[in-house]
Each structure stands twice: as structure tokens, then as C-alpha cells.
Design a protein around this motif. Structure first.
Motif, PDB file in Angstrom:
ATOM      1  N   UNK A   1     -59.830  15.197 122.704  1.00 18.11           N
ATOM      2  CA  UNK A   1     -61.514  14.899 122.273  1.00 18.11           C
ATOM      3  C   UNK A   1     -61.321  16.848 121.509  1.00 18.11           C
ATOM      4  N   UNK A   2     -62.500  17.228 122.992  1.00 18.45           N
ATOM      5  CA  UNK A   2     -63.202  17.916 123.127  1.00 18.45           C
ATOM      6  C   UNK A   2     -62.266  19.377 123.345  1.00 18.45           C
ATOM      7  N   UNK A   3     -61.622  19.060 124.447  1.00 16.45           N
ATOM      8  CA  UNK A   3     -60.487  20.323 124.115  1.00 16.45           C
ATOM      9  C   UNK A   3     -59.191  20.130 123.110  1.00 16.45           C
ATOM     10  N   UNK A   4     -59.267  19.207 122.612  1.00 16.44           N
ATOM     11  CA  UNK A   4     -58.249  19.598 120.718  1.00 16.44           C
ATOM     12  C   UNK A   4     -59.361  20.629 120.100  1.00 16.44           C
ATOM     13  N   UNK A   5     -60.151  20.163 119.783  1.00 18.81           N
ATOM     14  CA  UNK A   5     -61.778  20.544 119.322  1.00 18.81           C
ATOM     15  C   UNK A   5     -61.043  21.763 119.387  1.00 18.81           C
ATOM     16  N   UNK A   6     -60.984  22.890 120.995  1.00 15.65           N
ATOM     17  CA  UNK A   6     -61.586  24.084 120.953  1.00 15.65           C
ATOM     18  C   UNK A   6     -59.961  24.477 120.500  1.00 15.65           C
ATOM     19  N   UNK A   7     -59.002  23.879 121.105  1.00 12.16           N
ATOM     20  CA  UNK A   7     -57.683  24.549 120.897  1.00 12.16           C
ATOM     21  C   UNK A   7     -57.496  24.141 119.105  1.00 12.16           C
ATOM     22  N   UNK A   8     -57.542  23.425 118.414  1.00 16.04           N
ATOM     23  CA  UNK A   8     -57.409  22.986 116.534  1.00 16.04           C
ATOM     24  C   UNK A   8     -58.296  24.286 116.451  1.00 16.04           C
ATOM     25  N   UNK A   9     -59.398  24.871 116.784  1.00 15.75           N
ATOM     26  CA  UNK A   9     -60.398  26.774 116.167  1.00 15.75           C
ATOM     27  C   UNK A   9     -59.629  27.559 116.643  1.00 15.75           C
ATOM     28  N   UNK A  10     -58.864  27.445 117.431  1.00 16.67           N
ATOM     29  CA  UNK A  10     -57.694  28.443 118.493  1.00 16.67           C
ATOM     30  C   UNK A  10     -56.943  28.607 117.507  1.00 16.67           C
ATOM     31  N   UNK A  11     -55.720  27.214 117.081  1.00 16.30           N
ATOM     32  CA  UNK A  11     -54.717  27.175 116.141  1.00 16.30           C
ATOM     33  C   UNK A  11     -54.565  27.795 114.884  1.00 16.30           C
ATOM     34  N   UNK A  12     -56.022  27.460 114.818  1.00 12.68           N
ATOM     35  CA  UNK A  12     -56.794  28.318 112.287  1.00 12.68           C
ATOM     36  C   UNK A  12     -56.843  29.624 112.510  1.00 12.68           C
ATOM     37  N   UNK A  13     -57.594  29.979 113.982  1.00  9.87           N
ATOM     38  CA  UNK A  13     -56.896  31.632 113.965  1.00  9.87           C
ATOM     39  C   UNK A  13     -55.726  32.461 114.057  1.00  9.87           C
ATOM     40  N   UNK A  14     -54.984  31.396 114.271  1.00  8.07           N
ATOM     41  CA  UNK A  14     -53.234  32.041 114.670  1.00  8.07           C
ATOM     42  C   UNK A  14     -53.009  32.025 113.507  1.00  8.07           C
ATOM     43  N   UNK A  15     -53.182  30.693 112.957  1.00 11.61           N
ATOM     44  CA  UNK A  15     -52.241  30.272 111.565  1.00 11.61           C
ATOM     45  C   UNK A  15     -53.040  31.409 110.461  1.00 11.61           C
ATOM     46  N   UNK A  16     -54.177  31.630 110.440  1.00 10.87           N
ATOM     47  CA  UNK A  16     -55.016  32.630 109.523  1.00 10.87           C
ATOM     48  C   UNK A  16     -54.369  34.250 109.976  1.00 10.87           C
ATOM     49  N   UNK A  17     -53.784  34.566 111.023  1.00  7.49           N
ATOM     50  CA  UNK A  17     -52.503  35.886 111.084  1.00  7.49           C
ATOM     51  C   UNK A  17     -51.398  35.198 110.590  1.00  7.49           C
ATOM     52  N   UNK A  18     -50.894  34.494 110.326  1.00  9.23           N
ATOM     53  CA  UNK A  18     -49.829  34.464 109.768  1.00  9.23           C
ATOM     54  C   UNK A  18     -50.266  34.275 108.428  1.00  9.23           C
ATOM     55  N   UNK A  19     -50.722  33.718 107.840  1.00 15.49           N
ATOM     56  CA  UNK A  19     -51.211  33.428 106.668  1.00 15.49           C
ATOM     57  C   UNK A  19     -51.522  35.293 106.316  1.00 15.49           C
ATOM     58  N   UNK A  20     -52.408  36.364 106.513  1.00 10.61           N
ATOM     59  CA  UNK A  20     -52.104  36.955 105.918  1.00 10.61           C
ATOM     60  C   UNK A  20     -51.405  38.164 105.638  1.00 10.61           C
ATOM     61  N   UNK A  21     -49.835  38.016 107.594  1.00  9.62           N
ATOM     62  CA  UNK A  21     -48.606  38.377 107.633  1.00  9.62           C
ATOM     63  C   UNK A  21     -47.687  38.132 106.310  1.00  9.62           C
ATOM     64  N   UNK A  22     -48.434  36.589 105.940  1.00 12.22           N
ATOM     65  CA  UNK A  22     -47.476  36.848 104.857  1.00 12.22           C
ATOM     66  C   UNK A  22     -47.803  36.738 102.923  1.00 12.22           C
ATOM     67  N   UNK A  23     -49.092  37.519 103.270  1.00 13.78           N
ATOM     68  CA  UNK A  23     -49.630  38.384 101.704  1.00 13.78           C
ATOM     69  C   UNK A  23     -48.123  39.598 101.238  1.00 13.78           C
ATOM     70  N   UNK A  24     -48.049  39.016 100.050  1.00 14.52           N
ATOM     71  CA  UNK A  24     -46.847  39.898  99.158  1.00 14.52           C
ATOM     72  C   UNK A  24     -45.435  39.778  99.503  1.00 14.52           C
ATOM     73  N   UNK A  25     -45.576  39.039 100.345  1.00 19.45           N
ATOM     74  CA  UNK A  25     -43.826  38.111 100.606  1.00 19.45           C
ATOM     75  C   UNK A  25     -43.032  36.798 100.883  1.00 19.45           C
ATOM     76  N   UNK A  26     -42.596  36.755  99.787  1.00 18.61           N
ATOM     77  CA  UNK A  26     -41.699  35.469 100.139  1.00 18.61           C
ATOM     78  C   UNK A  26     -41.433  34.773 101.560  1.00 18.61           C
ATOM     79  N   UNK A  27     -40.931  35.123 102.213  1.00 20.47           N
ATOM     80  CA  UNK A  27     -40.345  35.194 103.279  1.00 20.47           C
ATOM     81  C   UNK A  27     -41.267  36.028 105.242  1.00 20.47           C
ATOM     82  N   UNK A  28     -41.069  35.478 105.728  1.00 15.50           N
ATOM     83  CA  UNK A  28     -41.850  36.700 106.897  1.00 15.50           C
ATOM     84  C   UNK A  28     -40.320  38.097 105.952  1.00 15.50           C
TER      85      UNK A  28
END
Lengths: 225, 225
Positions: free
Chosen positions: B118-145
Motif C-alpha cells: 500500500x501507501x508505505x510501499x509506494x513511498x518506499x518505491x519513490x525513495x528506491x527510484x532516487x537511490x537507483x538513479x544515483x547508481x545509474x549515474x555512477x555507471x556512466x562510462x563504466x562497464x562495472x562499478x
């Protein structure tokens, strides 16, 4: 090129104090930028977009966040007066106890005992006592967690040395009983009285006022839920 | 003296898998002790009295707990095929992202999205998306971290590579969309398909059954509160 080293901190952050102590112990010169967390500077947000927190250390334009990560960076960059021991196993133990301090001790004492009341506080107190007992055992036969002198774990746990008595005074309870935790109590005293540590602690009355206000706000917020 | 190296793990712990991968990458031989966490062995309790968890690595009788601490110990003890980079700043960045993975990504994805509704999961999902975006940005120009090959951050975040699709299947939702996180999706695939990683992942059907049961139990417990 001249070295450029800037530390973004607040006057009261115990995480930032770790970095202040480490740089002073190493005798490294740096510039201080005091942040107001209610109105964060564009530089802080640019340098620490993930956590938006202090401390941030910026070395020749390159930012590092997370206080334990910064401590390791400092130790690897300025090798005089090492903070971590040399032996890989002892290094692992130092990292283990520093992490334990942040993950467990800080959580039970600050978020559990200090910011809670009633039954929740009582439960957190039991947990905190278990955590402090591990630290007491770790100090057996040692003057500091780092041995004969202040090291990585001492800096990581340094907040305990002054904050415990502030928490005790504000919350009106006793956490570190000298009979129960004689080694920890002695360490707290000796660490807090060490020149570099003592010279770089914020004034006690200001800390008490700040943490009294923080606690009042947390308890009021919890009561209105 | 012959080296004695023992790893206490469970078949499914993603924290323990980090250690398995690291030792295999380094080509270090070790003995495995599989623990049943519902009936922990006296050895595990003796070796990790603080957390009573796996993984624990015991090297010539000396125990080390906390998977990221163990990874650093392994890297400092067996120096072939380094996991951390050499440069102090790059090492700090690797430690930062590994910690971010445990403190933020794991918390939002596992405890927030996967174990909530429910609502708790929705809120956590927004947070998770922000976190994954940081990882996405970190991978720019790299094959592995870690750059051209698997390193410290890859091992620390390795759970994502296989667990995301298990979480998605069990919870019936999508977290890592290839259009939104193309680099992360590509990394997940390439990491999971790497020989040492692939050869040491638990069977998917067993993981699905385990995490389905775990989620059902968490949701039932939350509902009965």
C-alpha cells in the motif's frame, strides 16, 4: 599546486568532529566552512547530493562524504600518525567496532534512549547496556580503543565521551555507571581530556541547549501522532 | 603453518555471497560451514557474539564479521586481483557507494518496497527510484562499478543483480525498468552472467520460494499488529 582542503561542518555535528580531530591529530591544515542545516549552501548540496549532510571534506576540488569513509581517506592520504593499525586483522577489528558504534550504539542511545520515553525508552536502555558492555570488554587491557594512543575507533566513538553526560543531564537518567562500566568511564574521561579533543569540543552549555530543544521537539512530535 | 580459512554462511545470504565471490575471484581456498539460522551453531555464536549473524570468516582461528569489513580484510590479506582501486580518492568513492548500497538502497528496496504494501510501499518505491538513479549515474562510462572489471562496489551491490527480478516476481511489481535505468539493467545482466558470480548463485526457484515465504510472514505480522 598548493593543497586545497575544505571541511564543511556544523558547530555541533559529532560526525564532523571526527574529521576535525583526525586532521588536527595529523597536523593537516584546512579551511572550515560552517553550514546552517536549515539553509544549506549550494556548495554543500553540490558536494554531497546523495545525503546532503555534513561532514564533507573537499580535497583539491574532490568531495568525500560519510565520516568513516573520510577518516579512511585522511589516513591513506596523510600517513603520519596513523589512525588505523597496520595489521590487516587489527584493521578489520577497528572497522568492525567503528561500524558497531554507528549502527548499534548510536542507534540505541540516541534514537532509542534519548529521543524516546516510557516503555520504548526502557527497551532501548536494555539494548544500549548490552552495546556498552561490548565496548567495556573491548577496552580490557587497553588505554584507548587504539591501544596506547587515540586511533580510528576512538574518533568514531568519540561522541560518547562528551555526549553521554549531556544525554544523561537532559533526559534525567544514568547510562554509563562507573561501577558497571569502569573502563568505559575511564576512557570517556581520558579521551575527553586529551588536548586536541578537548580544544575542539563545542561549549557544553550550547550543546545542552541544542539537545534539550531537539529532544523536546522529537517527544512533542511523537506525542501528537 | 598451513592456512586455515573457514566461511560461515547460509545457502541464501547475499551478504555471505559477497565473501564467496571475493574469495573465488582471488582464487583463495576455504572451507564452507553452512549454518541453519533457526538453530545457530555454538561456533557461530562464539565467533560473532555481537551480531550472531553470517557471514563470519575465520582465518587461522581469528574471526571477522560484517561483510564489507571482511571484504576489506580479504583485499588486504590476499593482494592478487585487487577489489578496491589503488588511489585513495577512488577507494573512498568505492567505500561510499558500498555503504550507500547497504544503508539506503537495501533499506528502501528490501525493507520498504518488498516487505511492505500500500501507501508505505509506494513511498518506499519513490525513495528506491532516487537511490537507483544515483547508481545509474555512477555507471556512466563504466562497464562495472569497479571499471573494466568487477570490484568492491560490484560485490557489495551484487545482490541487486539477481534479487531485483526475484523481488519483482514475488511482489508483482517493476523496479528496474530498462528504459529508465539502462546502464543499471545492463550491469545487472553482465554481473549476473559473469562466470564466478553465476556459478555461485543459489537456484532461482529456491530463492523465490524463500523470499515468497519471508514476505508472506512479514505482511501477515504487520497485518495482525
Amino acid at each position: 599546486m598548493a593543497e586545497e582542503l575544505k571541511l564543511f561542518r556544523t558547530w555541533s555535528s559529532v560526525f564532523a568532529l571526527r574529521i576535525v580531530w583526525a586532521l588536527k591529530i595529523k597536523g593537516v591544515e584546512y579551511e572550515t566552512i560552517f553550514e546552517d542545516l536549515s539553509n544549506k549552501s549550494p556548495s554543500l548540496l553540490q558536494y554531497n547530493p546523495v545525503h546532503k549532510k555534513v561532514p564533507v571534506l573537499v580535497h583539491n576540488g574532490k568531495p568525500i562524504a560519510e565520516s568513516l569513509v573520510i577518516l579512511e581517506y585522511i589516513d591513506e592520504t596523510w600517513r603520519e600518525t596513523p589512525l588505523l593499525p597496520e595489521d590487516p586483522y587489527e584493521r578489520a577489528m577497528a572497522r568492525f567496532w567503528a561500524k558497531f558504534g554507528d549502527d548499534k550504539v548510536l542507534t540505541s542511545i540516541v534514537w532509542g534512549v534519548f529521543f524516546k520515553e516510557g516503555k520504548e525508552q526502557e527497551e532501548a536502555m536494555l539494548e544500549a547496556m548490552e552495546h556498552l558492555q561490548f565496548l567495556e570488554d573491548e577496552l580490557k587491557g587497553k588505554r584507548f580503543f587504539g591501544g596506547e594512543r587515540i586511533g580510528f575507533v576512538d574518533l568514531a566513538l568519540g561522541w560518547l565521551a562528551n555526549m553521554i553526560s549531556i544525554f544523561e543531564e537532559v533526559a534525567g537518567l544514568k547510562m554509563v555507571d562507573e561501577d558497571k562500566f569502569p573502563l568505559l568511564a575511564a576512557w570517556m574521561q581520558e579521551f575527553a581530556d586529551s588536548p586536541i579533543i578537548k580544544d575542539n569540543w563545542p561549549p557544553r552549555d550550547k550543546m545542552i541547549a541544542k539537545f534539550q530543544a531537539l529532544r523536546d521537539a522529537k517527544l512533542a512530535a511523537a506525542a501528537s501522532k
